[in-house]
Design a protein around this motif. Sequence first.
Motif, short mmCIF file in Angstrom:
data_model
loop_
_atom_site.label_atom_id
_atom_site.label_comp_id
_atom_site.label_asym_id
_atom_site.label_seq_id
_atom_site.Cartn_x
_atom_site.Cartn_y
_atom_site.Cartn_z
N PHE A 109 -31.60 -43.85 -5.17
CA PHE A 109 -32.71 -44.44 -4.42
C PHE A 109 -32.41 -45.92 -4.25
CE2 PHE A 109 -34.15 -44.30 -8.87
CZ PHE A 109 -34.59 -45.58 -9.12
N GLU A 110 -32.89 -46.49 -3.18
CA GLU A 110 -32.58 -47.88 -2.85
C GLU A 110 -33.04 -48.83 -3.97
OE1 GLU A 110 -34.05 -51.28 0.30
OE2 GLU A 110 -34.12 -49.18 0.95
N GLY A 111 -32.11 -49.68 -4.43
CA GLY A 111 -32.45 -50.67 -5.46
C GLY A 111 -32.41 -50.14 -6.88
N ALA A 112 -31.97 -48.90 -7.07
CA ALA A 112 -31.94 -48.32 -8.42
C ALA A 112 -31.03 -49.11 -9.34
CB ALA A 112 -31.46 -46.87 -8.35
N PHE A 113 -31.48 -49.34 -10.55
CA PHE A 113 -30.59 -49.93 -11.56
C PHE A 113 -30.85 -49.29 -12.91
CE2 PHE A 113 -34.12 -52.65 -12.75
CZ PHE A 113 -33.89 -52.97 -14.08
N TYR A 114 -29.84 -49.32 -13.75
CA TYR A 114 -29.95 -48.72 -15.08
C TYR A 114 -28.91 -49.38 -15.97
CZ TYR A 114 -26.00 -46.04 -13.25
OH TYR A 114 -24.80 -45.69 -12.68
N GLY A 158 -41.96 -46.80 -2.86
CA GLY A 158 -41.79 -46.02 -1.63
C GLY A 158 -40.36 -45.71 -1.25
N LYS A 159 -39.40 -45.89 -2.16
CA LYS A 159 -38.00 -45.57 -1.86
C LYS A 159 -37.74 -44.08 -2.11
CE LYS A 159 -37.44 -50.02 -1.37
NZ LYS A 159 -37.40 -50.60 0.00
N VAL A 160 -37.08 -43.42 -1.18
CA VAL A 160 -36.82 -41.98 -1.29
C VAL A 160 -35.75 -41.72 -2.35
CG1 VAL A 160 -35.99 -39.92 -0.07
CG2 VAL A 160 -37.48 -41.57 1.11
N ILE A 161 -36.03 -40.74 -3.21
CA ILE A 161 -35.10 -40.37 -4.29
C ILE A 161 -34.41 -39.07 -3.92
CG2 ILE A 161 -34.88 -39.87 -6.76
CD1 ILE A 161 -37.71 -41.17 -7.08
N THR A 162 -33.10 -39.05 -4.05
CA THR A 162 -32.33 -37.83 -3.78
C THR A 162 -31.41 -37.52 -4.97
OG1 THR A 162 -30.54 -39.07 -2.70
CG2 THR A 162 -32.31 -38.24 -1.28
N GLY A 163 -31.00 -36.26 -5.06
CA GLY A 163 -29.97 -35.87 -6.02
C GLY A 163 -30.45 -35.34 -7.35
N ILE A 164 -31.76 -35.26 -7.56
CA ILE A 164 -32.27 -34.80 -8.86
C ILE A 164 -31.87 -33.34 -9.10
CG2 ILE A 164 -34.34 -34.29 -10.22
CD1 ILE A 164 -35.65 -36.75 -8.94
N GLU A 165 -32.05 -32.50 -8.10
CA GLU A 165 -31.69 -31.08 -8.26
C GLU A 165 -30.20 -30.92 -8.54
OE1 GLU A 165 -33.02 -28.72 -4.98
OE2 GLU A 165 -35.14 -29.23 -5.31
N GLU A 166 -29.39 -31.71 -7.88
CA GLU A 166 -27.94 -31.66 -8.10
C GLU A 166 -27.61 -32.04 -9.54
OE1 GLU A 166 -24.00 -31.00 -7.08
OE2 GLU A 166 -25.78 -30.60 -5.88
N ALA A 167 -28.27 -33.10 -10.04
CA ALA A 167 -28.03 -33.56 -11.42
C ALA A 167 -28.41 -32.48 -12.43
CB ALA A 167 -28.81 -34.84 -11.68
N GLU A 168 -29.49 -31.76 -12.15
CA GLU A 168 -30.00 -30.77 -13.10
C GLU A 168 -29.27 -29.43 -13.03
OE1 GLU A 168 -34.49 -31.90 -14.33
OE2 GLU A 168 -34.33 -30.87 -12.41
N LYS A 169 -28.25 -29.34 -12.20
CA LYS A 169 -27.43 -28.12 -12.20
C LYS A 169 -26.68 -27.96 -13.51
CE LYS A 169 -26.85 -27.46 -7.23
NZ LYS A 169 -25.94 -27.53 -6.07
#
Length: 431
Positions: free
Chosen positions: A406-411, A344-355
């Motif tokens: 998104f909150e708690g994202a890790f990679y 349930g964490k909101v994800i932002t920035g995908i459109e920006e990344a895909e530019k």
Amino acid sequence: MKVLVVGNGGREHALVWKIKQSSLVKEVYCASGNAGIGKIAKRVNISPTDIYNLVRFAKENKIDLTVVGPEQPLSEGIVDRFNEEGLKIFGHQKSAAILEASKVFAKNLMKKYGIPTAKFESFEKEEDAIKFIKEVGAPIVIKADGLAAGKGVVVAKTEEEAIQAVKDMFAGKFGPASKRVVIEEFLEGEEASYICFVKDDKLAPMPTSQDHKRAYDNDEGPNTGGMGAYSPCSLITPEMEKEIQERIMYPTLKAMINEGRSMCGFLYAGLMIGPKGINVLEFNVRMGDPETQPIMRRLQSDLVEHILEILEGNIENVKPKWNPDYAIGVVMASKGYPDAYEKGKVITGIEEAEKDPDVVVFHAGTEEVDGKIITNGGRVLTVTATGEDIFKAREKVYSAIEKIHFEGAFYRKDIGFREVNRKKEPVPKFL
């Protein structure tokens, strides 16, 4: 054509993305899909393992071709049911899917037909497995027999760790999948993935790739379904690829025919390449995840055309065209994965990344709620990028990831590090 893709992960998003590009295809459906898939295909609210209703949907909607992504529906007989109804489907029948569904079956098959793999024993009782571990020592590898979403393997560095893994498995950590365990020798070396289209005793190879199974940088932490992958993998030389085909892939296809389990679909060999040569760690009866994502980024020819040729018995005509550039995929996961995690964490920035035209973000554990993309799984996204070499591809993918939140994202920040080391150039500064 109308095409139905079965599954809801990053692999399926990549397959849908590629199938959508086919000149033969008018509509793409996906059961049950995710938020990203929903932007390019019609989502169908049917579970990938609800075979009865998938058959019903395919008949009612006059689906021309179904492509199966995950292993579970294959092992439960989805292809058999579709075939019985005269519906065109790409994937292995239940009898062949056992090659992945049971590690005991796969290991016994390899032993019987001389296909190179680690020495092993299988056990149905905890005390027998523990006794064996105490006799042979560590390091040693413990595997759940059945399907465990890529997490049912423990590479134990100590006897204590191995014994604990056995206890956890027999206590039901992976449910029915760990009613039996396989214990095998630890092989030194480097892993690589080799995936082919297959039909009966013939194959059409895909490019080499390498997955990163461990959760954290430097290959530390627990095994996961995969934290990232890249293609091509120069560890596998042309000479080595010939050996893989001649000593592993073709003999496996012929062995399965001999056992009355002829194959038709994708065949994935997880390989260990090291001092003891090339050995099979595991077989999968589907495309890998996350390997599919970079591989599909490199495929220039029509995936649907290739699948139709194979189903018509003309696999020798399948000669895929591949982009010579590198492709890399990095998984963004939820905090806590591969163990418990929040959704349930909101994800932002995908459109920006895909530019960046060289960047494509494939969704896995995502859902759309009130117009927002939210997390809905352990592995949330696979961010992919292409570049003329591994360095440029990595630079692009990590630059894209910095734009996604998104909150708690890790990679992992070191996907492709072995390829970088092979190319003997410095690691980019951002890492």
